[in-house]
Design an enzyme around this catalytic site. Structure first.
Site, mmCIF file in Angstrom:
data_model
loop_
_atom_site.group_PDB
_atom_site.id
_atom_site.type_symbol
_atom_site.label_atom_id
_atom_site.label_comp_id
_atom_site.label_asym_id
_atom_site.label_seq_id
_atom_site.Cartn_x
_atom_site.Cartn_y
_atom_site.Cartn_z
ATOM 1 C CG ASP A 85 -0.293 -0.557 2.472
ATOM 2 O OD1 ASP A 85 0.935 -0.409 2.616
ATOM 3 O OD2 ASP A 85 -0.995 -1.144 3.295
ATOM 4 C CG ASN A 153 -8.393 -1.065 12.411
ATOM 5 O OD1 ASN A 153 -7.470 -1.763 11.984
ATOM 6 N ND2 ASN A 153 -8.905 -0.074 11.710
ATOM 7 C CG HIS A 155 -5.595 -2.069 9.115
ATOM 8 N ND1 HIS A 155 -5.541 -0.706 9.312
ATOM 9 C CD2 HIS A 155 -4.306 -2.488 9.293
ATOM 10 C CE1 HIS A 155 -4.304 -0.346 9.585
ATOM 11 N NE2 HIS A 155 -3.535 -1.405 9.579
ATOM 12 C CD GLU A 160 -8.275 1.125 8.017
ATOM 13 O OE1 GLU A 160 -8.246 0.256 8.916
ATOM 14 O OE2 GLU A 160 -7.452 2.062 7.956
HETATM 15 C C1 F6R Z 1 1.178 -1.474 5.844
HETATM 16 C C2 F6R Z 1 0.255 -2.534 6.229
HETATM 17 C C3 F6R Z 1 -0.491 -2.383 7.513
HETATM 18 C C4 F6R Z 1 0.445 -2.635 8.689
HETATM 19 C C5 F6R Z 1 -0.318 -2.563 10.006
HETATM 20 C C6 F6R Z 1 0.610 -2.748 11.185
HETATM 21 O O1 F6R Z 1 1.804 -1.831 4.654
HETATM 22 O O2 F6R Z 1 0.098 -3.503 5.548
HETATM 23 O O3 F6R Z 1 -1.568 -3.261 7.541
HETATM 24 O O4 F6R Z 1 1.021 -3.898 8.549
HETATM 25 O O5 F6R Z 1 -0.949 -1.326 10.120
HETATM 26 O O6 F6R Z 1 1.470 -1.662 11.256
HETATM 27 P P1 F6R Z 1 2.684 -1.686 12.264
HETATM 28 O O7 F6R Z 1 3.613 -2.722 11.771
HETATM 29 O O8 F6R Z 1 3.272 -0.311 12.170
HETATM 30 O O9 F6R Z 1 2.133 -2.008 13.606
#
Ligand code: F6R
Length: 265
Positions: A85, A153, A155, A160
């Site tokens: 992303d 959450n 995701h 989301e």
């Molecule tokens: C970003 C992604 C998100 C993160 C998630 C956890 O490329 O895929 O789903 O993996 O938000 O983020 P961190 O690792 O910062 O806790």
């Protein structure tokens, strides 16, 4: 913006044929296992496409990967890299963006970017750019290995709660917790409210999924992912429909699991 993905990308069974959950003693130990997965792939399929998640979860693994490349113990020379992303409107070299983050943690990837073997998610988010990106991934036979993280959450990538299972790459509005979690990354500027993300169908089209989640802040989301209903309320739970999944946890992120069979170490 909703994009359809190739039909084969949605051929997933109701439950994972192979879901392994490992609780590792530490983030460092788990990151080492994740790195070994990539090393094994690069050894057996040096031309493979693999796809990173960004965020704090993978910083340890990416730093170690860079050291291995610098030491000549791993070569990324013939492989193809992509990721999940990007913030909407962000260029690959823009600070705060996902490509910038990946290259900052693992500068060895800069040469792949220059060479065109690092396929950045098009931050522009136009239908045409997303279709071209998906076509390119398809041409490279889709990611052989997809690294994933989970938001608190539930995701995955930026899908989301409420996301549509059938979506491919699309533009999405970020949830309030996601904006809060990214605040420090952009401070004093505001967090971008929208991102371009691989959809659930794009993620499930990868050959193998590797999900890492660490820390107490992820414990509830990890429980929902592995023990809650499979549906849009916790998009990460869709990984249970994939036939080949490895989940790497640390003791804190695993602390709320009740019925999941886990392997320690
Ligand atoms: C970003 C992604 C998100 C993160 C998630 C956890 O490329 O895929 O789903 O993996 O938000 O983020 P961190 O690792 O910062 O806790």
């Amino acid at each position: 913006m909703v994009r359809k993905v190739p039909a084969f990308a949605m051929k997933t069974g109701p439950l994972s044929a192979k879901l392994v959950v490992r609780v590792m003693p530490s983030v460092v130990a788990a990151s080492q296992v994740a790195l070994e997965e990539l090393q094994a792939l690069l050894t057996t399929e040096p031309r493979a496409l693999y796809s990173f998640a960004t965020g704090a979860t993978y910083q340890t693994m990416l730093l170690s990967l860079h050291r291995l490349v610098v030491d000549g113990r791993v070569s990324l020379a013939t492989s193809y890299v992509t990721h999940l992303d990007e913030y909407l409107g962000f260029a690959p070299d823009q600070r705060g963006g996902m490509v910038h983050e990946l290259c900052a943690a693992c500068p060895s990837m800069l040469s792949l970017l220059r060479r065109g073997t690092f396929l950045p998610v098009p931050g522009v988010g136009s239908k045409t750019a997303l279709a071209q990106h998906e076509a390119r991934l398809l041409q490279l036979h889709l990611p052989r290995l997809q690294f994933l993280g989970i938001g608190r959450n539930g995701h995955i990538a930026f899908n989301e709660p409420g996301a549509l299972h059938s979506q491919g790459f699309h533009v999405t509005k970020l949830a309030a917790t996601t904006l809060q979690d990214a605040a420090a990354r952009f401070a004093p500027a505001a967090v971008p409210t929208h991102a371009v993300t691989a959809g659930p169908a794009s993620i499930l089209s990868a050959k193998r999924l590797l999900m890492c989640a660490f820390g107490l802040g992820k414990a509830a989301a990890v429980r929902a992912m592995l023990e809650g209903p499979i549906g849009p309320e916790c998009p990460a739970a869709w990984i249970r429909q994939h036939p080949d999944v490895l989940v790497l946890l640390d003791p804190l992120s695993a602390s709320q699991l009740q019925n999941t069979v886990v392997v320690h170490g």
